[in-house]
Motif scaffolding. Structure first.
Motif, PDB file in Angstrom:
ATOM      1  N   PHE A 283      -8.479  31.367 -12.811  1.00  0.00           N
ATOM      2  CA  PHE A 283      -7.827  32.377 -13.635  1.00  0.00           C
ATOM      3  C   PHE A 283      -6.335  32.055 -13.701  1.00  0.00           C
ATOM      4  O   PHE A 283      -5.712  31.736 -12.683  1.00  0.00           O
ATOM      5  N   VAL A 284      -5.756  32.147 -14.893  1.00  0.00           N
ATOM      6  CA  VAL A 284      -4.330  31.876 -15.103  1.00  0.00           C
ATOM      7  C   VAL A 284      -3.738  33.021 -15.907  1.00  0.00           C
ATOM      8  O   VAL A 284      -4.450  33.864 -16.471  1.00  0.00           O
ATOM      9  N   GLU A 285      -2.398  33.030 -15.971  1.00  0.00           N
ATOM     10  CA  GLU A 285      -1.689  34.053 -16.723  1.00  0.00           C
ATOM     11  C   GLU A 285      -1.636  33.679 -18.206  1.00  0.00           C
ATOM     12  O   GLU A 285      -1.477  32.521 -18.556  1.00  0.00           O
ATOM     13  N   ASP A 286      -1.757  34.685 -19.043  1.00  0.00           N
ATOM     14  CA  ASP A 286      -1.602  34.508 -20.487  1.00  0.00           C
ATOM     15  C   ASP A 286      -0.134  34.752 -20.822  1.00  0.00           C
ATOM     16  O   ASP A 286       0.270  35.855 -21.184  1.00  0.00           O
ATOM     17  N   LEU A 310      -1.144  24.245 -18.753  1.00  0.00           N
ATOM     18  CA  LEU A 310      -2.264  25.172 -18.979  1.00  0.00           C
ATOM     19  C   LEU A 310      -3.258  24.600 -19.983  1.00  0.00           C
ATOM     20  O   LEU A 310      -4.470  24.796 -19.837  1.00  0.00           O
ATOM     21  N   GLU A 314      -7.123  23.689 -18.985  1.00  0.00           N
ATOM     22  CA  GLU A 314      -8.271  24.205 -19.730  1.00  0.00           C
ATOM     23  C   GLU A 314      -9.200  23.071 -20.164  1.00  0.00           C
ATOM     24  O   GLU A 314     -10.425  23.199 -20.090  1.00  0.00           O
ATOM     25  N   LYS A 326      -7.898  33.280 -19.131  1.00  0.00           N
ATOM     26  CA  LYS A 326      -6.529  33.783 -19.113  1.00  0.00           C
ATOM     27  C   LYS A 326      -6.554  35.308 -19.001  1.00  0.00           C
ATOM     28  O   LYS A 326      -7.326  35.968 -19.675  1.00  0.00           O
ATOM     29  N   SER A 329      -0.548  38.977 -18.019  1.00  0.00           N
ATOM     30  CA  SER A 329       0.509  38.521 -17.110  1.00  0.00           C
ATOM     31  C   SER A 329       1.553  39.587 -16.801  1.00  0.00           C
ATOM     32  O   SER A 329       2.533  39.299 -16.110  1.00  0.00           O
ATOM     33  N   VAL A 372      -3.326  37.793 -10.104  1.00  0.00           N
ATOM     34  CA  VAL A 372      -4.031  37.145 -11.214  1.00  0.00           C
ATOM     35  C   VAL A 372      -5.508  36.985 -10.870  1.00  0.00           C
ATOM     36  O   VAL A 372      -6.389  37.199 -11.717  1.00  0.00           O
TER      37      VAL A 372
END
Length: 404
Positions: A283-286, A310, A314, A326, A329, A372
């Motif tokens: 999971f990452v920040e948008d 990023l 992906e 995503k 954030s 996150v």
């Protein structure tokens, strides 16, 4: 359909290099002519019907249609019959140049990009062959329409089951490259959340902070080579315009910029593969990357290359079957991951997260990565109990990251 792009360095002869450069110049002229035609049409409609502009006036018939891709392709076909220079260029290559201009206007309308600009000499760096013949690759050579067989350095094997759909010839400071688009007639199933889940927070002091406590350094290639780039640019500014020495100085600056890009890209791929080795769900920040690139830390944000990382992460997750998502954030650094209490805004100098309610203390970026992770697990429907005797949930620890 599933497609990938393979990049190889070409080894053309001197005659083929001269042909490449001539084609780029012809594509540049077609691009500028088509852009001027569209720009004149728009300016002829910019003034009111009962008044004329005091600066300039473009008079084009009122019933003249707006120049579009299909209209300009028909005009190009007719004009090629009278131009020997354009006849030497493959027709589909010129059509792809008009397609590039059409895409620039689409991005201006839909993504609010700037108005397309004219390309000066040397600014056009690539052209595309949208179709190739049967068996275009034999060994370490590729057959390009009209040009013929061109050698390339086969740094990786090309799968036999793949079909070469198109090739893009790119000119860089270090030489000529071919970008092959390979396609497989298969359906790739969607990846589902699986394995160990981790959350990722990107930053400047550390490029990536993982929810399990790992911190990965930011190589900062631009900062390390900034003084050398400044020196080369000063030398370039002192050269006479149009001289051979100026061309050599421009080549040195271009090579250094390419080196910076290669260092940043290589680090992103190393880090992405390492993260995929130790997790099945990421999971990452948008992030609003455009807004961050315009802030007071824009230079450091662009040097870190968050958007490129990023995007590469992906792609790496897709190829290796890792679930990628995503999440929102907002306020990831203002929430305690242990008790979910809003701790308030932190100054940039505060690098430690310390919650006054539950006493949980950890690195600021690691705490944001854990938030996150929680948002990602909640988005996929997982139930997580964060409060457990005042301690944070134990997260998996990955193997040691290779040195960069």
């Amino acid at each position: 359909m599933f497609s990938l792009t393979y990049e190889f360095k070409l080894k053309p002869t001197s005659a083929q290099i001269a042909l490449f450069e001539d084609w780029l110049e012809q594509c540049r002229r077609v691009y500028n002519y088509a852009l001027a035609e569209r720009k004149d049409w728009y300016k002829s409609r910019s003034c009111r019907i009962n008044a004329c502009s005091l600066h300039s006036e473009y008079i084009i018939a009122a019933d003249a249609p707006r120049p579009t891709y299909s209209h300009q392709c028909k005009a190009l076909t007719a004009y090629r019959q009278t131009s020997p220079n354009l006849q030497s260029v493959h027709s589909q290559v010129l059509q792809q140049t008009l397609r590039r201009l059409e895409n620039a206007f689409v991005r201006m309308w839909e993504l609010h990009h700037g108005f397309p600009r004219f390309k000066k000499a040397g600014a056009m760096r690539s052209f595309v062959f949208p179709q190739l013949g049967a068996n275009p690759i034999q060994g370490s050579t590729i057959k390009l329409p009209v040009i013929g067989w061109v050698k390339f350095r086969q740094s990786r094997s090309i799968p036999d089951s793949a079909t070469v759909k198109q090739v893009q010839i790119v000119r860089r400071a270090s030489g000529w490259y071919a970008l092959l688009t390979l396609q497989w007639d298969v359906q790739i199933p969607d990846v589902i959340p699986q394995g160990e889940a981790i959350g990722i927070d990107v930053g400047i002091s550390h490029l990536v902070a993982v929810s399990n406590g790992q911190l990965f350094p930011n190589p900062r290639p631009f900062k390390q080579l900034e003084s050398k780039l400044k020196l080369l640019q000063q030398r370039l500014s002192r050269k006479q315009v149009g001289s051979n020495n100026r061309k050599k100085a421009q080549c040195q600056v271009s090579k250094l910029h390419e080196r910076l890009a290669n260092i940043r890209k290589n680090n992103c791929w190393l880090l992405a593969h390492h993260l995929c080795d130790g997790a099945g769900t990421i999971f990452v920040e948008d992030l609003n990357l455009k807004g961050l690139a315009r802030g007071f830390l824009s230079k450091h944000c662009l040097d870190a290359g968050w958007g490129q990382f990023l995007q590469i992460l992906e792609q790496c997750c897709f190829k290796r079957g890792v679930f990628f998502l995503k999440v929102d954030s907002k306020k990831t650094s203002q929430i305690c991951p242990n008790c979910l209490v809003l701790t308030g805004k932190k100054e940039l100098s505060e690098r430690v997260h310390s919650c006054q309610d539950c006493g949980y203390t950890t690195d600021r970026d690691v705490a944001a990565a854990q938030v996150v992770l929680l948002r990602g697990l909640a988005a996929v429907g997982h139930t997580v109990k964060m409060l457990s005797e005042g301690k944070a949930v134990a997260l998996p620890v990955m193997k040691e990251f290779p040195s960069l």
